[in-house]
Design a protein around this motif. Structure first.
Motif, PDB file in Angstrom:
ATOM      1  N   GLY A 252       0.754  -1.244   0.000  1.00 53.28           N
ATOM      2  CA  GLY A 252       0.000   0.000   0.000  1.00 53.28           C
ATOM      3  C   GLY A 252       0.782   1.290   0.000  1.00 53.28           C
ATOM      4  N   MET A 253       2.111   1.231   0.074  1.00 55.86           N
ATOM      5  CA  MET A 253       2.896   2.466   0.137  1.00 55.86           C
ATOM      6  C   MET A 253       3.267   2.896  -1.286  1.00 55.86           C
ATOM      7  SD  MET A 253       3.750   4.610   2.447  1.00 55.86           S
ATOM      8  CE  MET A 253       3.859   3.794   4.036  1.00 55.86           C
ATOM      9  N   GLY A 254       2.264   3.412  -1.989  1.00 53.82           N
ATOM     10  CA  GLY A 254       2.467   3.822  -3.374  1.00 53.82           C
ATOM     11  C   GLY A 254       1.419   3.193  -4.268  1.00 53.82           C
ATOM     12  N   ASN A 259       5.394   1.768  -6.667  1.00 52.41           N
ATOM     13  CA  ASN A 259       5.661   1.355  -5.292  1.00 52.41           C
ATOM     14  C   ASN A 259       7.074   0.787  -5.241  1.00 52.41           C
ATOM     15  OD1 ASN A 259       5.953  -0.170  -2.890  1.00 52.41           O
ATOM     16  ND2 ASN A 259       3.746  -0.410  -2.695  1.00 52.41           N
ATOM     17  N   PHE A 260       8.008   1.579  -4.694  1.00 50.44           N
ATOM     18  CA  PHE A 260       9.406   1.185  -4.684  1.00 50.44           C
ATOM     19  C   PHE A 260       9.641  -0.044  -3.807  1.00 50.44           C
ATOM     20  CE2 PHE A 260       9.540   6.000  -5.013  1.00 50.44           C
ATOM     21  CZ  PHE A 260       9.598   5.993  -6.399  1.00 50.44           C
ATOM     22  N   TYR A 261       8.854  -0.182  -2.744  1.00 51.18           N
ATOM     23  CA  TYR A 261       9.014  -1.313  -1.838  1.00 51.18           C
ATOM     24  C   TYR A 261       8.549  -2.608  -2.502  1.00 51.18           C
ATOM     25  CZ  TYR A 261       9.298   2.725   1.206  1.00 51.18           C
ATOM     26  OH  TYR A 261       9.646   3.937   1.750  1.00 51.18           O
ATOM     27  N   ASN A 262       7.518  -2.500  -3.303  1.00 51.78           N
ATOM     28  CA  ASN A 262       7.069  -3.657  -4.067  1.00 51.78           C
ATOM     29  C   ASN A 262       8.145  -4.089  -5.054  1.00 51.78           C
ATOM     30  OD1 ASN A 262       5.395  -5.006  -6.444  1.00 51.78           O
ATOM     31  ND2 ASN A 262       4.098  -5.054  -4.628  1.00 51.78           N
ATOM     32  N   ASP A 263       8.828  -3.120  -5.648  1.00 51.20           N
ATOM     33  CA  ASP A 263       9.924  -3.431  -6.572  1.00 51.20           C
ATOM     34  C   ASP A 263      11.049  -4.174  -5.855  1.00 51.20           C
ATOM     35  OD1 ASP A 263       8.532  -2.093  -8.558  1.00 51.20           O
ATOM     36  OD2 ASP A 263       9.661  -0.234  -8.348  1.00 51.20           O
TER      37      ASP A 263
END
Length: 346
Positions: A252-254, A259-263
């Motif tokens: 959910g952060m982006g 979403n850089f964390y998903n990347d």
């Protein structure tokens, strides 16, 4: 390694200050104060400066869009003064949802803005006359339109506590991590997996180190997670308390595709999980998303288990280049946990 501690976005600043004062006595070396779109970081940092004596106080992070370079310079110098030379300036690009949604500023040229801000802050702390002709123009002239044209080059009015303050960059993308390794005093990653970090950032760190000035010294890295020391399944079960945080960032952060964390999760090798967590989280199914956070990632990124196992995890972080081990005690006596880990890292 030094020990660091990160204050959460949604904490009560007054309560947090009481806690930090206790952790300082137990051996915490650095406290990082987060800022998103709630309370600001510098206010609490100043309050912590008055409540502590030795701990370094860092912003993690101040974004590079919502404050001018001059404001960031003044803030860093002011915090360094009231803390007696204990300020650390943590900077980052944040993300477009916060920058454009909360601050109403275009999310553009993060690498260029970061480099120029760091250069201006470093020059400003040395009380150099500040001029710039890049993304930031100092001073503005009539040629730029809509201005009076009476601006003039200025240097800092007051004398800073120190003419150099450590500057850390929060970065996840390869180019931004390379930049951090090139120009920053330290790097702040997130959801760090010691055994897989090289798969995501190894090349970027090597490329940045090759261009790094010897004057900066070695790159600092701060990473870590929850700490719970104990035997049995009830201790390991505490890892579930980290699931909401991981799901929040990965899911959910982006926005989707931003979403850089998903990347990062995908680069770690969790492609399937990253996609499913994001789908569930964005559709409001947060609990289902949390359940899909890989347990092996939670185990690697945190320090939860018997003392011998926690020591192994500390060694893994050290082997991955971490210089500042982040500890978030999950116990009834956080100070005692910090003191115990302090003995192991010393």
């Amino acid at each position: 390694m030094k020990l660091s501690y990160t204050l959460m976005y949604d904490g009560n600043p007054r309560t947090a200050a009481d806690q930090v004062a206790g952790l300082e006595k137990a051996g915490i070396d650095v406290v990082w104060v987060a800022e998103a779109y709630g309370f600001d970081s510098p206010t609490l940092m100043g309050y912590l400066a008055a409540r502590t004596e030795t701990v370094e106080i860092g912003s993690a992070i101040l974004n590079i869009y919502s404050r001018t370079p001059g404001t960031l310079l003044s803030t860093a110098a002011g915090l360094d003064n009231v803390s007696g030379g204990r300020a650390v300036l943590g900077l980052g690009a944040s993300g477009p949802q916060v920058i454009e949604g909360w601050h109403g500023v275009p999310y553009s040229k993060p690498l260029g803005r970061t480099a120029e801000i760091i250069d201006l802050v470093r020059r400003g702390l040395k009380r150099e006359v500040l001029t710039s002709d890049g993304i930031f123009t100092l001073p503005l002239t009539k040629e730029h339109g809509g201005v009076t044209g009476v601006g003039k080059p200025l240097k800092m009015l007051t004398h800073p506590e120190r003419d150099t303050i450590p500057i850390w960059i929060a970065a996840l993308g390869p180019k931004s991590v390379e930049q951090a390794a090139t120009i920053a005093d330290g790097w702040i990653p997130h959801l760090f997996h010691p055994e897989r970090a090289h798969l995501v950032w190894g090349d970027a760190l090597v490329a940045g180190a090759a261009k790094r000035s010897a004057e900066l010294g070695p790159l600092g890295i701060t990473a870590g997670g929850m700490v719970a020391i104990g035997e049995g399944p009830e201790t390991k079960a505490l890892l579930d308390f980290a699931r909401p945080l991981f799901a929040l960032y990965v899911g959910g952060m982006g926005a989707r595709g931003k979403n850089f964390y998903n990347d990062v999760a995908r680069a770690y090798g969790y492609e399937k999980e990253a996609e499913e967590i994001q789908d569930l989280y964005l559709s409001g199914k947060k609990k289902e998303a949390e359940a899909l956070v890989p347990t092996d990632w939670l185990e690697a990124a945190n320090l939860v288990g018997p003392a011998s196992y926690v020591k192994e995890r500390i060694a893994a972080f050290r082997e991955a280049g971490v210089t500042h081990l982040t500890v978030m005690p999950a116990s009834d006596d956080p100070a005692a946990t910090v003191a115990q880990v302090k003995e192991w890292v010393s």
